[in-house]
Design a protein around this motif. Structure first.
Motif, PDB file in Angstrom:
ATOM      1  N   ASP A 179       0.836  -1.188   0.000  1.00 37.81           N
ATOM      2  CA  ASP A 179       0.000   0.000   0.000  1.00 37.81           C
ATOM      3  C   ASP A 179       0.882   1.253   0.000  1.00 37.81           C
ATOM      4  O   ASP A 179       1.769   1.405   0.836  1.00 37.81           O
ATOM      5  CB  ASP A 179      -0.905  -0.007   1.241  1.00 37.81           C
ATOM      6  CG  ASP A 179      -2.001   1.037   1.168  1.00 37.81           C
ATOM      7  OD1 ASP A 179      -2.443   1.356   0.058  1.00 37.81           O
ATOM      8  OD2 ASP A 179      -2.416   1.536   2.237  1.00 37.81           O
ATOM      9  N   GLY A 180       0.650   2.132  -0.960  1.00 36.58           N
ATOM     10  CA  GLY A 180       1.466   3.328  -1.101  1.00 36.58           C
ATOM     11  C   GLY A 180       2.606   3.172  -2.084  1.00 36.58           C
ATOM     12  O   GLY A 180       3.200   4.161  -2.506  1.00 36.58           O
ATOM     13  N   TYR A 181       2.930   1.920  -2.437  1.00 41.78           N
ATOM     14  CA  TYR A 181       3.991   1.618  -3.412  1.00 41.78           C
ATOM     15  C   TYR A 181       3.473   0.610  -4.437  1.00 41.78           C
ATOM     16  O   TYR A 181       4.188  -0.289  -4.858  1.00 41.78           O
ATOM     17  CB  TYR A 181       5.219   1.040  -2.715  1.00 41.78           C
ATOM     18  CG  TYR A 181       5.932   1.990  -1.792  1.00 41.78           C
ATOM     19  CD1 TYR A 181       6.972   2.796  -2.253  1.00 41.78           C
ATOM     20  CD2 TYR A 181       5.568   2.082  -0.451  1.00 41.78           C
ATOM     21  CE1 TYR A 181       7.631   3.665  -1.398  1.00 41.78           C
ATOM     22  CE2 TYR A 181       6.219   2.950   0.407  1.00 41.78           C
ATOM     23  CZ  TYR A 181       7.250   3.741  -0.068  1.00 41.78           C
ATOM     24  OH  TYR A 181       7.899   4.598   0.788  1.00 41.78           O
ATOM     25  N   GLU A 182       2.217   0.774  -4.847  1.00 45.14           N
ATOM     26  CA  GLU A 182       1.573  -0.214  -5.699  1.00 45.14           C
ATOM     27  C   GLU A 182       2.308  -0.407  -7.027  1.00 45.14           C
ATOM     28  O   GLU A 182       2.855   0.553  -7.599  1.00 45.14           O
ATOM     29  CB  GLU A 182       0.125   0.199  -5.988  1.00 45.14           C
ATOM     30  CG  GLU A 182      -0.816   0.126  -4.797  1.00 45.14           C
ATOM     31  CD  GLU A 182      -0.779   1.348  -3.898  1.00 45.14           C
ATOM     32  OE1 GLU A 182      -1.562   1.402  -2.929  1.00 45.14           O
ATOM     33  OE2 GLU A 182       0.035   2.261  -4.156  1.00 45.14           O
ATOM     34  N   THR A 183       2.321  -1.635  -7.489  1.00 47.44           N
ATOM     35  CA  THR A 183       2.829  -1.930  -8.829  1.00 47.44           C
ATOM     36  C   THR A 183       1.856  -1.319  -9.828  1.00 47.44           C
ATOM     37  O   THR A 183       0.654  -1.560  -9.770  1.00 47.44           O
ATOM     38  CB  THR A 183       2.925  -3.454  -9.056  1.00 47.44           C
ATOM     39  OG1 THR A 183       3.740  -4.017  -8.014  1.00 47.44           O
ATOM     40  CG2 THR A 183       3.530  -3.768 -10.407  1.00 47.44           C
ATOM     41  N   ARG A 184       2.372  -0.508 -10.747  1.00 43.92           N
ATOM     42  CA  ARG A 184       1.508   0.233 -11.657  1.00 43.92           C
ATOM     43  C   ARG A 184       0.928  -0.691 -12.736  1.00 43.92           C
ATOM     44  O   ARG A 184       1.620  -1.565 -13.261  1.00 43.92           O
ATOM     45  CB  ARG A 184       2.291   1.391 -12.293  1.00 43.92           C
ATOM     46  CG  ARG A 184       2.720   2.452 -11.277  1.00 43.92           C
ATOM     47  CD  ARG A 184       3.493   3.581 -11.933  1.00 43.92           C
ATOM     48  NE  ARG A 184       4.844   3.195 -12.295  1.00 43.92           N
ATOM     49  CZ  ARG A 184       5.892   3.264 -11.479  1.00 43.92           C
ATOM     50  NH1 ARG A 184       5.739   3.684 -10.234  1.00 43.92           N
ATOM     51  NH2 ARG A 184       7.109   2.917 -11.894  1.00 43.92           N
ATOM     52  N   THR A 185      -0.348  -0.468 -13.019  1.00 43.58           N
ATOM     53  CA  THR A 185      -1.043  -1.316 -13.984  1.00 43.58           C
ATOM     54  C   THR A 185      -0.904  -0.772 -15.408  1.00 43.58           C
ATOM     55  O   THR A 185      -0.504   0.369 -15.624  1.00 43.58           O
ATOM     56  CB  THR A 185      -2.539  -1.424 -13.625  1.00 43.58           C
ATOM     57  OG1 THR A 185      -3.111  -0.104 -13.571  1.00 43.58           O
ATOM     58  CG2 THR A 185      -2.729  -2.092 -12.277  1.00 43.58           C
ATOM     59  N   GLY A 186      -1.239  -1.635 -16.370  1.00 41.84           N
ATOM     60  CA  GLY A 186      -1.219  -1.241 -17.775  1.00 41.84           C
ATOM     61  C   GLY A 186      -0.261  -2.081 -18.598  1.00 41.84           C
ATOM     62  O   GLY A 186       0.377  -3.014 -18.104  1.00 41.84           O
ATOM     63  N   ASP A 211       6.488  -7.660 -24.151  1.00 38.52           N
ATOM     64  CA  ASP A 211       5.387  -6.988 -23.466  1.00 38.52           C
ATOM     65  C   ASP A 211       5.161  -7.551 -22.067  1.00 38.52           C
ATOM     66  O   ASP A 211       5.371  -8.748 -21.802  1.00 38.52           O
ATOM     67  CB  ASP A 211       4.093  -7.134 -24.271  1.00 38.52           C
ATOM     68  CG  ASP A 211       4.083  -6.290 -25.528  1.00 38.52           C
ATOM     69  OD1 ASP A 211       4.361  -5.086 -25.433  1.00 38.52           O
ATOM     70  OD2 ASP A 211       3.802  -6.843 -26.614  1.00 38.52           O
ATOM     71  N   VAL A 212       4.696  -6.664 -21.194  1.00 37.49           N
ATOM     72  CA  VAL A 212       4.266  -7.026 -19.839  1.00 37.49           C
ATOM     73  C   VAL A 212       2.923  -6.348 -19.617  1.00 37.49           C
ATOM     74  O   VAL A 212       2.779  -5.144 -19.888  1.00 37.49           O
ATOM     75  CB  VAL A 212       5.274  -6.543 -18.772  1.00 37.49           C
ATOM     76  CG1 VAL A 212       4.763  -6.851 -17.368  1.00 37.49           C
ATOM     77  CG2 VAL A 212       6.644  -7.171 -19.002  1.00 37.49           C
ATOM     78  N   TYR A 213       1.949  -7.108 -19.150  1.00 37.10           N
ATOM     79  CA  TYR A 213       0.641  -6.510 -18.880  1.00 37.10           C
ATOM     80  C   TYR A 213       0.291  -6.742 -17.415  1.00 37.10           C
ATOM     81  O   TYR A 213       0.229  -7.879 -16.935  1.00 37.10           O
ATOM     82  CB  TYR A 213      -0.436  -7.111 -19.766  1.00 37.10           C
ATOM     83  CG  TYR A 213      -1.784  -6.416 -19.602  1.00 37.10           C
ATOM     84  CD1 TYR A 213      -1.956  -5.100 -20.033  1.00 37.10           C
ATOM     85  CD2 TYR A 213      -2.866  -7.057 -19.014  1.00 37.10           C
ATOM     86  CE1 TYR A 213      -3.176  -4.446 -19.890  1.00 37.10           C
ATOM     87  CE2 TYR A 213      -4.092  -6.417 -18.871  1.00 37.10           C
ATOM     88  CZ  TYR A 213      -4.235  -5.114 -19.294  1.00 37.10           C
ATOM     89  OH  TYR A 213      -5.443  -4.462 -19.152  1.00 37.10           O
ATOM     90  N   VAL A 214       0.063  -5.648 -16.685  1.00 35.71           N
ATOM     91  CA  VAL A 214      -0.250  -5.690 -15.249  1.00 35.71           C
ATOM     92  C   VAL A 214      -1.685  -5.218 -15.057  1.00 35.71           C
ATOM     93  O   VAL A 214      -2.067  -4.156 -15.545  1.00 35.71           O
ATOM     94  CB  VAL A 214       0.713  -4.782 -14.443  1.00 35.71           C
ATOM     95  CG1 VAL A 214       0.427  -4.892 -12.953  1.00 35.71           C
ATOM     96  CG2 VAL A 214       2.169  -5.123 -14.752  1.00 35.71           C
ATOM     97  N   TYR A 215      -2.458  -6.017 -14.324  1.00 32.47           N
ATOM     98  CA  TYR A 215      -3.854  -5.636 -14.106  1.00 32.47           C
ATOM     99  C   TYR A 215      -4.325  -6.114 -12.720  1.00 32.47           C
ATOM    100  O   TYR A 215      -3.636  -6.870 -12.048  1.00 32.47           O
ATOM    101  CB  TYR A 215      -4.763  -6.211 -15.200  1.00 32.47           C
ATOM    102  CG  TYR A 215      -4.907  -7.717 -15.185  1.00 32.47           C
ATOM    103  CD1 TYR A 215      -5.974  -8.323 -14.513  1.00 32.47           C
ATOM    104  CD2 TYR A 215      -3.994  -8.540 -15.841  1.00 32.47           C
ATOM    105  CE1 TYR A 215      -6.109  -9.704 -14.511  1.00 32.47           C
ATOM    106  CE2 TYR A 215      -4.129  -9.910 -15.836  1.00 32.47           C
ATOM    107  CZ  TYR A 215      -5.187 -10.486 -15.169  1.00 32.47           C
ATOM    108  OH  TYR A 215      -5.323 -11.852 -15.158  1.00 32.47           O
ATOM    109  N   GLY A 216      -5.515  -5.663 -12.340  1.00 31.57           N
ATOM    110  CA  GLY A 216      -6.076  -6.049 -11.051  1.00 31.57           C
ATOM    111  C   GLY A 216      -5.625  -5.135  -9.926  1.00 31.57           C
ATOM    112  O   GLY A 216      -5.067  -4.060 -10.152  1.00 31.57           O
ATOM    113  N   ARG A 217      -5.881  -5.598  -8.714  1.00 29.89           N
ATOM    114  CA  ARG A 217      -5.523  -4.813  -7.528  1.00 29.89           C
ATOM    115  C   ARG A 217      -5.142  -5.738  -6.392  1.00 29.89           C
ATOM    116  O   ARG A 217      -5.896  -6.654  -6.042  1.00 29.89           O
ATOM    117  CB  ARG A 217      -6.693  -3.924  -7.105  1.00 29.89           C
ATOM    118  CG  ARG A 217      -6.378  -3.011  -5.932  1.00 29.89           C
ATOM    119  CD  ARG A 217      -7.499  -2.025  -5.690  1.00 29.89           C
ATOM    120  NE  ARG A 217      -7.188  -1.095  -4.616  1.00 29.89           N
ATOM    121  CZ  ARG A 217      -7.950  -0.060  -4.265  1.00 29.89           C
ATOM    122  NH1 ARG A 217      -9.083   0.154  -4.913  1.00 29.89           N
ATOM    123  NH2 ARG A 217      -7.591   0.739  -3.284  1.00 29.89           N
TER     124      ARG A 217
END
Length: 237
Positions: free
Chosen positions: A152-159, A227-233
């Motif tokens: 929390d506060g250092y979240e891995t950025r999505t996209g 490519d790397v795709y990051v999603y979710g929470r």
């Protein structure tokens, strides 16, 4: 430390732990004494006792037994949960629930179609289930494997990202820690291995932490430009 001093040290630590409400035996590194202390497991029934029993395949009665306590403690030790005292509290159950979701992913982690299948080779990162895998179109090439993303506060950025720099034995000058098999895909955020547990709280400073063998496998499968795709929470962020 003399024998008398050792006893005084143990007694004082016991008072401190008792004040913190930790119903667990005190373990101090004192040879046979420490070994005897760790063999006992005396934590009481936790609020997630029945769920923990079901997860561990034990008789579900919602009541703590010595065998239940040891099984829960073994899970805690295996997954970097502290304190590992055999108590079925919210942190332990959260990890068990996450592990259940990870197991359920099986060999079809992209069943919901969240990670793009029109990019060719791509590393997918599902923050919600704390999983990553590599696919080529719709074909699974590696994984899924568990990860630890940003706290929390250092979240891995999505996209959608791309790997742009790789450093096999990277040293972080910011956090002064080794980051083996680093593959950077977004600013200072990267895949890399860690020595501790990928299930331990609270999480990374944004990187996707992996077990060493998994990070090494990713190193052999990916390259700059992939490519790397990051999603979710991530739960708790």
């Amino acid at each position: 430390m003399t024998s008398a001093a050792s006893k005084t040290f143990v007694r004082r630590l016991g008072v401190l732990l008792g004040a913190a409400g930790l119903a667990a035996p005190l373990t101090v590194a004192m040879g046979a004494t420490a070994q005897a202390a760790t063999s006992a497991c005396t934590a009481g029934t936790g609020p997630y006792q029945a769920k923990a029993e079901r997860f561990l395949g034990r008789t579900v009665d919602g009541k703590q037994s010595a065998a239940d306590c040891r099984a829960i403690r073994d899970f805690q030790l295996d997954h970097g949960i502290s304190p590992a005292i055999g108590y079925a509290g919210p942190v332990t159950w959260a990890v068990m629930d996450l592990v259940s979701q990870q197991r359920a992913a099986g060999d079809n982690p992209n069943a919901a179609g969240r990670c793009p299948v029109n990019k060719g080779r791509i590393a997918c990162v599902d923050l919600t289930r704390q999983l990553t895998w590599i696919q080529d179109g719709k074909r699974l090439k590696s994984g899924p494997v568990p990860i630890r993303s940003g706290r929390d506060g250092y979240e891995t950025r999505t996209g959608l990202k791309k790997i742009y720099w790789r450093s096999i034995d990277h040293w972080s000058t910011l956090y002064e820690v080794r980051m083996p098999y680093s593959q950077f895909f977004d600013g200072g955020q990267a895949f890399h291995s860690i020595d501790g547990s990928v299930w331990s709280a609270p999480g990374s400073h944004g990187c996707v932490n992996m077990r060493r063998a998994d990070a090494r496998s990713y190193w052999s499968l990916l390259k700059n430009g992939d490519d790397v795709y990051v999603y979710g929470r991530k739960p708790g962020t």
